[in-house]
Design a protein around this motif. Structure first.
Motif, PDB file in Angstrom:
ATOM      1  N   ALA A  72      48.094   5.645  -7.869  1.00 60.21           N
ATOM      2  CA  ALA A  72      47.862   4.546  -6.719  1.00 60.21           C
ATOM      3  C   ALA A  72      48.733   4.580  -5.572  1.00 60.21           C
ATOM      4  CB  ALA A  72      47.533   3.196  -7.297  1.00 60.21           C
ATOM      5  N   GLY A  73      49.925   4.529  -6.174  1.00 59.41           N
ATOM      6  CA  GLY A  73      51.138   4.498  -5.123  1.00 59.41           C
ATOM      7  C   GLY A  73      51.144   5.929  -4.108  1.00 59.41           C
ATOM      8  N   ARG A  74      50.943   7.077  -4.907  1.00 60.34           N
ATOM      9  CA  ARG A  74      50.855   8.206  -4.151  1.00 60.34           C
ATOM     10  C   ARG A  74      49.935   8.153  -2.874  1.00 60.34           C
ATOM     11  NH1 ARG A  74      52.385  10.519  -9.134  1.00 60.34           N
ATOM     12  NH2 ARG A  74      50.141  11.246  -9.553  1.00 60.34           N
ATOM     13  N   THR A  75      48.333   7.739  -3.563  1.00 60.68           N
ATOM     14  CA  THR A  75      47.086   7.627  -2.659  1.00 60.68           C
ATOM     15  C   THR A  75      47.679   6.744  -1.467  1.00 60.68           C
ATOM     16  OG1 THR A  75      46.128   7.889  -4.726  1.00 60.68           O
ATOM     17  CG2 THR A  75      44.962   7.009  -2.738  1.00 60.68           C
ATOM     18  N   LEU A  76      48.491   5.801  -1.558  1.00 56.76           N
ATOM     19  CA  LEU A  76      48.865   5.002  -0.235  1.00 56.76           C
ATOM     20  C   LEU A  76      50.335   5.444   0.353  1.00 56.76           C
ATOM     21  CD1 LEU A  76      48.383   1.413  -2.109  1.00 56.76           C
ATOM     22  CD2 LEU A  76      46.766   2.442  -0.506  1.00 56.76           C
ATOM     23  N   GLY A  77      50.456   6.681   0.124  1.00 58.58           N
ATOM     24  CA  GLY A  77      51.692   7.362   0.691  1.00 58.58           C
ATOM     25  C   GLY A  77      53.289   6.682   0.423  1.00 58.58           C
ATOM     26  N   ALA A  78      53.089   6.170  -1.015  1.00 57.21           N
ATOM     27  CA  ALA A  78      54.514   5.482  -1.364  1.00 57.21           C
ATOM     28  C   ALA A  78      55.182   6.824  -1.871  1.00 57.21           C
ATOM     29  CB  ALA A  78      54.328   4.481  -2.400  1.00 57.21           C
ATOM     30  N   SER A  79      56.688   6.502  -1.484  1.00 61.33           N
ATOM     31  CA  SER A  79      57.471   7.792  -1.936  1.00 61.33           C
ATOM     32  C   SER A  79      57.720   7.204  -3.452  1.00 61.33           C
ATOM     33  CB  SER A  79      58.798   7.586  -1.076  1.00 61.33           C
ATOM     34  OG  SER A  79      59.579   6.592  -1.547  1.00 61.33           O
ATOM     35  N   PRO A  80      58.364   8.315  -4.345  1.00 58.66           N
ATOM     36  CA  PRO A  80      58.968   7.887  -5.733  1.00 58.66           C
ATOM     37  C   PRO A  80      59.894   6.764  -5.819  1.00 58.66           C
ATOM     38  CG  PRO A  80      58.984  10.315  -5.524  1.00 58.66           C
ATOM     39  CD  PRO A  80      58.818   9.821  -4.048  1.00 58.66           C
ATOM     40  N   THR A  81      60.844   6.324  -4.645  1.00 60.10           N
ATOM     41  CA  THR A  81      61.408   5.570  -4.728  1.00 60.10           C
ATOM     42  C   THR A  81      60.806   4.064  -4.449  1.00 60.10           C
ATOM     43  OG1 THR A  81      63.248   6.818  -3.971  1.00 60.10           O
ATOM     44  CG2 THR A  81      63.534   4.403  -3.563  1.00 60.10           C
ATOM     45  N   GLN A  82      59.722   4.022  -3.520  1.00 57.95           N
ATOM     46  CA  GLN A  82      59.176   2.913  -3.151  1.00 57.95           C
ATOM     47  C   GLN A  82      57.987   2.572  -4.314  1.00 57.95           C
ATOM     48  OE1 GLN A  82      56.997   4.523   0.222  1.00 57.95           O
ATOM     49  NE2 GLN A  82      58.499   3.123   1.576  1.00 57.95           N
ATOM     50  N   ARG A  83      57.697   3.642  -5.176  1.00 59.88           N
ATOM     51  CA  ARG A  83      56.840   3.269  -6.142  1.00 59.88           C
ATOM     52  C   ARG A  83      57.401   2.573  -7.516  1.00 59.88           C
ATOM     53  NH1 ARG A  83      54.761   8.661  -5.365  1.00 59.88           N
ATOM     54  NH2 ARG A  83      55.831   9.380  -7.196  1.00 59.88           N
ATOM     55  N   PHE A  84      58.841   3.059  -7.647  1.00 60.76           N
ATOM     56  CA  PHE A  84      59.688   2.297  -8.532  1.00 60.76           C
ATOM     57  C   PHE A  84      60.021   1.050  -8.097  1.00 60.76           C
ATOM     58  CE2 PHE A  84      64.312   1.928  -9.659  1.00 60.76           C
ATOM     59  CZ  PHE A  84      63.993   1.528 -11.214  1.00 60.76           C
ATOM     60  N   VAL A  85      60.395   0.904  -6.995  1.00 67.22           N
ATOM     61  CA  VAL A  85      61.053  -0.566  -6.509  1.00 67.22           C
ATOM     62  C   VAL A  85      60.092  -1.436  -6.362  1.00 67.22           C
ATOM     63  CG1 VAL A  85      62.350  -1.943  -4.869  1.00 67.22           C
ATOM     64  CG2 VAL A  85      63.073   0.481  -5.743  1.00 67.22           C
ATOM     65  N   LEU A  86      58.728  -1.061  -5.823  1.00 68.42           N
ATOM     66  CA  LEU A  86      57.700  -2.020  -5.324  1.00 68.42           C
ATOM     67  C   LEU A  86      56.599  -2.058  -6.247  1.00 68.42           C
ATOM     68  CD1 LEU A  86      57.485  -0.937  -1.721  1.00 68.42           C
ATOM     69  CD2 LEU A  86      58.727  -2.880  -2.616  1.00 68.42           C
ATOM     70  N   VAL A  87      56.640  -1.088  -7.293  1.00 67.14           N
ATOM     71  CA  VAL A  87      55.464  -1.298  -8.124  1.00 67.14           C
ATOM     72  C   VAL A  87      55.908  -1.318  -9.725  1.00 67.14           C
ATOM     73  CG1 VAL A  87      53.517   0.085  -9.033  1.00 67.14           C
ATOM     74  CG2 VAL A  87      53.817   0.337  -6.880  1.00 67.14           C
TER      75      VAL A  87
END
Length: 241
Positions: A132-147
């Motif tokens: 889901a994070g990749r679909t929204l364009g989130a980077s690995p760091t953003q997926r880790f920190v924000l999700v």
């Protein structure tokens, strides 16, 4: 009980006073201050390493992932005395300083910081969240920190509190790595039981326990709070089924 007595010898305990605890605090106060700083730094560093490591290896396979997991758990099975001696042999120039002490404490606390985070991540579908994070364009760091982190913050806090307690109470490797300038409370506690009378030794143990008690209470509260969401999820799953 012996910490609060006037005398403690072969004839038993006699009298009641706080003088033993007060004297013991005067002996260990500098070591307590250093140990609090050391344990705080250990908790911060161990958690900063444990959280991304647990996330990166969750649900993945391969020799590299298995090696990372095994290396992360290795300090839990290696005797602390062996770890201390190994660090001295590997880095003799650091002996007697605070860096080698911090390194040993972080290594010993790291597995106990990883395990609660890894256990919490198992409860979530991390692959689905990643997609889901990749679909929204989130980077690995953003997926880790924000999700990921918002979903497992209790486990992260539990790992940090556990790392703090382990560092503050550690004495095995610190006996090899400590110095006159950098003496953790665990080393001083062993010294008092070796070199001082029983009353002052007991007073030192009381001071040690009182200082560590808030961290133990915080750890228990975190463990209790982490159980409630898990119980709620299980009840919800049963209700749906």
């Amino acid at each position: 009980m012996g910490a609060f007595t006037v005398t403690w010898d072969s004839r038993g305990l006699r009298g009641a006073t706080l003088q033993g605890v007060i004297e013991a605090f005067g002996i260990v106060r500098e070591s307590i201050a250093f140990s609090l700083l050391l344990a705080t730094a250990t908790a911060v560093i161990a958690t900063a390493v444990a959280a991304p490591l647990a996330y990166a290896t969750q649900g993945r396979s391969g020799w590299f992932v298995r090696a990372a997991r095994d290396l992360g758990a290795l300090p839990a099975v290696v005797p602390s005395l062996m770890l201390g001696m190994g660090l001295i042999l590997a880095y003799p120039s650091l002996q007697g300083g605070w860096v080698i002490l911090l390194t040993a404490h972080v290594l010993q606390a790291l597995p106990f910081a990883i395990w609660p985070i890894a256990s919490a991540l198992i409860m979530f579908d991390t692959d689905m969240l990643d997609r889901a994070g990749r679909t929204l364009g989130a980077s690995p760091t953003q997926r880790f920190v924000l999700v990921a982190l918002p979903n497992v913050w209790r486990a992260v806090a539990t790992g940090a509190a556990t790392a703090f307690v382990i560092s503050f109470s550690e004495s095995g490797s610190s006996l090899f790595l400590g110095s006159a300038r950098y003496r953790p409370i665990g080393v001083v506690l062993v010294d008092t039981f070796t070199n001082l009378d029983q009353r002052l030794s007991a007073g030192t143990a009381v001071v040690f326990t009182v200082v560590l008690l808030p961290a133990l209470i915080a750890l228990e509260l975190l463990l209790a709070s982490s159980r409630h969401p898990a119980q709620a999820r299980r009840k919800g799953t049963k209700a749906q089924s």
